[in-house]
Design an enzyme around this catalytic site. Sequence first.
Site, PDB file in Angstrom:
ATOM      1  N   ASN A   1      -6.902 -19.623  -6.003  1.00  0.00           N
ATOM      2  CA  ASN A   1      -7.522 -18.552  -6.778  1.00  0.00           C
ATOM      3  C   ASN A   1      -7.028 -18.735  -8.215  1.00  0.00           C
ATOM      4  O   ASN A   1      -5.900 -18.383  -8.539  1.00  0.00           O
ATOM      5  CB  ASN A   1      -7.085 -17.198  -6.200  1.00  0.00           C
ATOM      6  CG  ASN A   1      -7.677 -16.032  -6.963  1.00  0.00           C
ATOM      7  OD1 ASN A   1      -8.328 -16.212  -8.001  1.00  0.00           O
ATOM      8  ND2 ASN A   1      -7.455 -14.832  -6.457  1.00  0.00           N
TER       9      ASN A   1
ATOM     10  N   ARG B   1     -11.743 -19.637  -4.766  1.00  0.00           N
ATOM     11  CA  ARG B   1     -12.396 -18.360  -5.049  1.00  0.00           C
ATOM     12  C   ARG B   1     -13.163 -18.515  -6.356  1.00  0.00           C
ATOM     13  O   ARG B   1     -12.597 -18.939  -7.369  1.00  0.00           O
ATOM     14  CB  ARG B   1     -11.350 -17.264  -5.210  1.00  0.00           C
ATOM     15  CG  ARG B   1     -11.978 -15.978  -5.628  1.00  0.00           C
ATOM     16  CD  ARG B   1     -10.938 -14.943  -5.940  1.00  0.00           C
ATOM     17  NE  ARG B   1     -11.590 -13.679  -6.227  1.00  0.00           N
ATOM     18  CZ  ARG B   1     -11.169 -12.814  -7.123  1.00  0.00           C
ATOM     19  NH1 ARG B   1     -10.071 -13.061  -7.813  1.00  0.00           N
ATOM     20  NH2 ARG B   1     -11.799 -11.707  -7.324  1.00  0.00           N
TER      21      ARG B   1
ATOM     22  N   ILE C   1      -4.196   0.742  -2.622  1.00  0.00           N
ATOM     23  CA  ILE C   1      -4.255   2.197  -2.439  1.00  0.00           C
ATOM     24  C   ILE C   1      -4.832   2.544  -1.064  1.00  0.00           C
ATOM     25  O   ILE C   1      -4.288   3.390  -0.344  1.00  0.00           O
ATOM     26  CB  ILE C   1      -5.080   2.838  -3.586  1.00  0.00           C
ATOM     27  CG1 ILE C   1      -4.377   2.574  -4.921  1.00  0.00           C
ATOM     28  CG2 ILE C   1      -5.306   4.325  -3.347  1.00  0.00           C
ATOM     29  CD1 ILE C   1      -5.227   2.860  -6.148  1.00  0.00           C
TER      30      ILE C   1
ATOM     31  N   GLU D   1      -8.492 -11.755   1.685  1.00  0.00           N
ATOM     32  CA  GLU D   1      -9.571 -12.538   1.082  1.00  0.00           C
ATOM     33  C   GLU D   1      -9.333 -14.040   1.245  1.00  0.00           C
ATOM     34  O   GLU D   1     -10.276 -14.811   1.369  1.00  0.00           O
ATOM     35  CB  GLU D   1      -9.680 -12.182  -0.408  1.00  0.00           C
ATOM     36  CG  GLU D   1     -10.142 -10.743  -0.597  1.00  0.00           C
ATOM     37  CD  GLU D   1      -9.819 -10.165  -1.959  1.00  0.00           C
ATOM     38  OE1 GLU D   1      -8.710  -9.618  -2.112  1.00  0.00           O
ATOM     39  OE2 GLU D   1     -10.658 -10.249  -2.859  1.00  0.00           O
TER      40      GLU D   1
ATOM     41  N   HIS E   1     -15.696  -8.155  -5.130  1.00  0.00           N
ATOM     42  CA  HIS E   1     -14.802  -7.930  -3.983  1.00  0.00           C
ATOM     43  C   HIS E   1     -15.488  -8.320  -2.662  1.00  0.00           C
ATOM     44  O   HIS E   1     -15.117  -7.814  -1.600  1.00  0.00           O
ATOM     45  CB  HIS E   1     -14.381  -6.451  -3.854  1.00  0.00           C
ATOM     46  CG  HIS E   1     -13.476  -5.957  -4.941  1.00  0.00           C
ATOM     47  ND1 HIS E   1     -13.589  -4.679  -5.447  1.00  0.00           N
ATOM     48  CD2 HIS E   1     -12.439  -6.531  -5.582  1.00  0.00           C
ATOM     49  CE1 HIS E   1     -12.660  -4.500  -6.380  1.00  0.00           C
ATOM     50  NE2 HIS E   1     -11.951  -5.613  -6.477  1.00  0.00           N
TER      51      HIS E   1
ATOM     52  N   MET F   1      -1.073   3.879  -8.937  1.00  0.00           N
ATOM     53  CA  MET F   1      -1.228   5.071  -8.103  1.00  0.00           C
ATOM     54  C   MET F   1       0.109   5.626  -7.614  1.00  0.00           C
ATOM     55  O   MET F   1       0.254   6.832  -7.444  1.00  0.00           O
ATOM     56  CB  MET F   1      -2.157   4.743  -6.926  1.00  0.00           C
ATOM     57  CG  MET F   1      -2.649   5.948  -6.184  1.00  0.00           C
ATOM     58  SD  MET F   1      -3.370   7.224  -7.262  1.00  0.00           S
ATOM     59  CE  MET F   1      -5.071   6.700  -7.363  1.00  0.00           C
TER      60      MET F   1
ATOM     61  N   ARG G   1     -10.336   1.332 -15.404  1.00  0.00           N
ATOM     62  CA  ARG G   1     -11.776   1.316 -15.680  1.00  0.00           C
ATOM     63  C   ARG G   1     -12.388   2.671 -15.366  1.00  0.00           C
ATOM     64  O   ARG G   1     -12.007   3.320 -14.398  1.00  0.00           O
ATOM     65  CB  ARG G   1     -12.493   0.258 -14.835  1.00  0.00           C
ATOM     66  CG  ARG G   1     -12.127  -1.159 -15.179  1.00  0.00           C
ATOM     67  CD  ARG G   1     -13.062  -2.135 -14.465  1.00  0.00           C
ATOM     68  NE  ARG G   1     -12.511  -3.474 -14.501  1.00  0.00           N
ATOM     69  CZ  ARG G   1     -12.239  -4.190 -13.414  1.00  0.00           C
ATOM     70  NH1 ARG G   1     -12.473  -3.706 -12.209  1.00  0.00           N
ATOM     71  NH2 ARG G   1     -11.733  -5.399 -13.542  1.00  0.00           N
TER      72      ARG G   1
ATOM     73  N   HIS H   1     -12.674  -0.580  -0.895  1.00  0.00           N
ATOM     74  CA  HIS H   1     -11.627  -1.459  -1.435  1.00  0.00           C
ATOM     75  C   HIS H   1     -11.007  -0.742  -2.629  1.00  0.00           C
ATOM     76  O   HIS H   1     -11.625  -0.630  -3.690  1.00  0.00           O
ATOM     77  CB  HIS H   1     -12.233  -2.806  -1.850  1.00  0.00           C
ATOM     78  CG  HIS H   1     -11.236  -3.735  -2.466  1.00  0.00           C
ATOM     79  ND1 HIS H   1     -10.783  -4.874  -1.838  1.00  0.00           N
ATOM     80  CD2 HIS H   1     -10.586  -3.692  -3.658  1.00  0.00           C
ATOM     81  CE1 HIS H   1      -9.900  -5.481  -2.616  1.00  0.00           C
ATOM     82  NE2 HIS H   1      -9.763  -4.790  -3.733  1.00  0.00           N
ATOM     83  N   LEU H   2      -9.788  -0.223  -2.436  1.00  0.00           N
ATOM     84  CA  LEU H   2      -9.155   0.600  -3.471  1.00  0.00           C
ATOM     85  C   LEU H   2      -7.876  -0.087  -3.965  1.00  0.00           C
ATOM     86  O   LEU H   2      -6.792   0.127  -3.424  1.00  0.00           O
ATOM     87  CB  LEU H   2      -8.825   1.991  -2.905  1.00  0.00           C
ATOM     88  CG  LEU H   2      -9.965   2.705  -2.163  1.00  0.00           C
ATOM     89  CD1 LEU H   2      -9.480   4.022  -1.557  1.00  0.00           C
ATOM     90  CD2 LEU H   2     -11.153   2.948  -3.092  1.00  0.00           C
TER      91      LEU H   2
HETATM   92  P1  ADP Z   1      -5.203  -5.631  -7.165  1.00  0.00           P
HETATM   93  O1  ADP Z   1      -6.560  -5.021  -7.351  1.00  0.00           O
HETATM   94  O2  ADP Z   1      -4.550  -5.981  -8.455  1.00  0.00           O
HETATM   95  O3  ADP Z   1      -5.131  -6.696  -6.112  1.00  0.00           O
HETATM   96  P2  ADP Z   1      -3.770  -3.975  -5.246  1.00  0.00           P
HETATM   97  O4  ADP Z   1      -4.776  -4.114  -4.169  1.00  0.00           O
HETATM   98  O5  ADP Z   1      -2.440  -4.607  -5.060  1.00  0.00           O
HETATM   99  O6  ADP Z   1      -4.332  -4.400  -6.654  1.00  0.00           O
HETATM  100  O7  ADP Z   1      -3.564  -2.402  -5.498  1.00  0.00           O
HETATM  101  C1  ADP Z   1      -2.732  -1.946  -6.497  1.00  0.00           C
HETATM  102  C2  ADP Z   1      -2.694  -0.425  -6.426  1.00  0.00           C
HETATM  103  O8  ADP Z   1      -2.161  -0.040  -5.143  1.00  0.00           O
HETATM  104  C3  ADP Z   1      -1.784   0.206  -7.477  1.00  0.00           C
HETATM  105  O9  ADP Z   1      -2.426   1.337  -8.038  1.00  0.00           O
HETATM  106  C4  ADP Z   1      -0.594   0.646  -6.658  1.00  0.00           C
HETATM  107  O10 ADP Z   1       0.041   1.758  -7.210  1.00  0.00           O
HETATM  108  C5  ADP Z   1      -1.247   1.008  -5.353  1.00  0.00           C
HETATM  109  N1  ADP Z   1      -0.238   1.107  -4.284  1.00  0.00           N
HETATM  110  C6  ADP Z   1       0.486   0.133  -3.719  1.00  0.00           C
HETATM  111  N2  ADP Z   1       1.354   0.642  -2.807  1.00  0.00           N
HETATM  112  C7  ADP Z   1       1.161   1.999  -2.803  1.00  0.00           C
HETATM  113  C8  ADP Z   1       1.733   3.099  -2.096  1.00  0.00           C
HETATM  114  N3  ADP Z   1       2.701   2.912  -1.210  1.00  0.00           N
HETATM  115  N4  ADP Z   1       1.256   4.329  -2.345  1.00  0.00           N
HETATM  116  C9  ADP Z   1       0.286   4.527  -3.253  1.00  0.00           C
HETATM  117  N5  ADP Z   1      -0.298   3.543  -3.953  1.00  0.00           N
HETATM  118  C10 ADP Z   1       0.125   2.288  -3.742  1.00  0.00           C
END
Ligand code: ADP
Length: 414
Positions: free
Chosen positions: A7, A93, A333, A385, A182, A285, A242, A209-210
Amino acid sequence: MKVFVLNSGSSSVKYKLYEMPDEAVLASGQVERIGMDDAAVTHRVPGREPYRVQEEILDHTTAIQRVLGLLTEAHDGAAVLQRIDEIDAVGHRVVHGGEAFHGSVRVTPAVKRSIRELSELAPLHNPHNLAGIEAAEELLPGVPQVAVFDTAFHARMPRHAFLYALPHVLYRRYAVRRYGFHGSSHRYVAERVRTLLGDGGTARIITCHLGNGASIAAVQGDHSIDTSMGFTPLEGLMMGTRSGDVDAGALLYVMARENLSLAEADAMLNKHSGVLGISGLASDMREIEEAADAGNETARLALEMYAYRIRKYIGAYAAALNGVDAIAFTAGIGEHSWRVREDVGASLGYLGAELDPEANRAARGEALISTPHSRVRLYVVPTDEEVVIARDTVAVVTADREPVAARRPGARRG
Ligand code: ADP
């Protein structure tokens, strides 16, 4: 078969080496800050301490060469590979496949030309994805390279879902339409959900996907019929930085009032909005949840808006699918924030979805978080992924090796 998954971003390369079809990860890691004299290399081999080093790495070719070196060197145990030519195929990717690619393909000069042309639509991603492909071709000559597109899972959306109600000529002239992103994540999660449902072939699934970026997809069969990201990853859900959906008229108004340039408006929407823009605190988050717990009002507001937007999209996609059988949460998230899942899941009763609050709070990894009576199943599914890229790479390379007659139904044999 050993499959090397890459990637390649603007200043980073992430990698995973798989033994297929077992899907065992032999090694993984990343090179960050490519282009600097203190690029950071992290190399992981399961069961061993991570190996970290900082050194000058000025381009993608040097980065991938360094990784290939690490795979054949002994660090705290035997080398992962005796020789580089044990790698059977490389899966890449690629963010934007435009309207040209509906699935994964073997890289050819024509495929590279298309990826380059599509850089127009994804200037921050496709050129770097292509740099990774060209570096791998140079370093692993003769090894098949496969491109797996983030957009492909959404490529079969119906036109009423992918078109914007702008003058139609803009679609014809500039291919302005919804593409969605995604895709490999939505696909992985939907496939897992189908497996968990047992007989899930025609199930109507909504995948959320959050992560830092966030999108939601309405899935039926093996593709999405709608998704919230659009021409760019800006549209749809509220994200870390965003804005997600915003009235284009409001944007025009602000640009005029503040005399914003295109670059400034772009930065405002992509980097200074979303959870960060509303809270004024952070895009992360975890920090927002901590601040909300400590009584911070803007953090609470950001959380409310975040969950509300997801709920609205779930309603919209339940309508688009004419009902829903399962809803799944994934990425940082979606996998880890029980609170966001609770805020969303607790208000889906009208769909026949009943969240189990205890199961939701206790969820670690893949989990069912709806009650036994819930008509709609709610799941947490950690995304993967890279394994999608590895599987597609095997499928494309294997199909290429079969005699053509064996592949074409109806083709005359012997
Ligand atoms: P990316 O899109 O960069 O791959 P991720 O899928 O790793 O990102 O998601 C990052 C988000 O997940 C951040 O907002 C982070 O705060 C949140 N996150 C990770 N662990 C937790 C947790 N235990 N509780 C709440 N939010 C979390």
